[in-house]
Motif scaffolding. Sequence first.
Motif, PDB file in Angstrom:
ATOM      1  N   GLU A  73      80.103  68.131  70.009  1.00 14.10           N
ATOM      2  CA  GLU A  73      79.276  67.943  69.697  1.00 14.10           C
ATOM      3  C   GLU A  73      78.424  68.233  70.809  1.00 14.10           C
ATOM      4  N   ASN A  87      74.482  71.216  70.109  1.00 17.49           N
ATOM      5  CA  ASN A  87      73.480  69.328  70.873  1.00 17.49           C
ATOM      6  C   ASN A  87      72.557  70.655  71.953  1.00 17.49           C
ATOM      7  N   HIS A 131      73.894  64.443  60.958  1.00 15.81           N
ATOM      8  CA  HIS A 131      75.831  63.634  62.019  1.00 15.81           C
ATOM      9  C   HIS A 131      74.792  62.331  63.381  1.00 15.81           C
ATOM     10  N   SER A 163      75.902  58.529  62.847  1.00 17.45           N
ATOM     11  CA  SER A 163      77.193  57.966  63.865  1.00 17.45           C
ATOM     12  C   SER A 163      77.028  58.613  65.060  1.00 17.45           C
ATOM     13  N   SER A 164      76.645  59.350  65.414  1.00 18.84           N
ATOM     14  CA  SER A 164      76.332  59.491  66.865  1.00 18.84           C
ATOM     15  C   SER A 164      75.006  59.160  67.918  1.00 18.84           C
ATOM     16  N   GLU A 182      74.686  58.862  70.909  1.00 18.60           N
ATOM     17  CA  GLU A 182      73.998  59.559  72.082  1.00 18.60           C
ATOM     18  C   GLU A 182      73.018  60.585  71.055  1.00 18.60           C
TER      19      GLU A 182
END
Length: 207
Positions: free
Chosen positions: A47, A51, A106, A109-110, A112
């Motif tokens: 991830e 990113n 996404h 649920s993330s 960060e």
Amino acid sequence: MGNREDLLAGARRCLEEKGYLRTTVRDIAAASQVSMAAIGYHFGSREALLNQALFAAIDEWSDAVGGLAGEGESAEERFADMWDRKVRNFGELRWLWIANVEAFVHAQSSPELLAALAAGQRAARPHVAALLRGVPESEVAEADARSLGSVQIALMTGVMVQTLTDPEQAPTGRELAAGLRGLAALLDEGGGPGAAPGSGTTGGWKS
């Protein structure tokens, strides 16, 4: 290039070919010809690597287009031309905007990634307001960032989704300009949601 740069380039290719959600660690390793273990070593996770690759692509797009300033004699003509250019860009870089949408999904649920997207959105408001005003970003008032900036970002997101969904029926720059004038007229004349039937220039909105 070193392994880190190779991984970023491989992740970029995967975003272009497979998108954000369907790209796996194995995909990135194959595209970059670097071991899967190197992803964890250099970036910590798939991830985090995706990113960075996505944000780098967005920065590259932003630097290249320079705000996609429109041309024309009047402010409305320049606005319409700017949006015609943006709509074409959404189609030409379809992979980038789809990856953006997938990243947003996404991010729910993330924490960060959500925080990073939120920070980017806050920074974008004064930037796009400055482009619209034709002034340096340092001269943009907070009220303009919150109003002009927020509306422009809302337009970009909405027009992008419409273009990706139905390219042949994407709104034109002139249609967007006319729509904004129509909304302004509704606000000036008391129309809009909740208005009495027949009020305003369009007879109110459907609920």
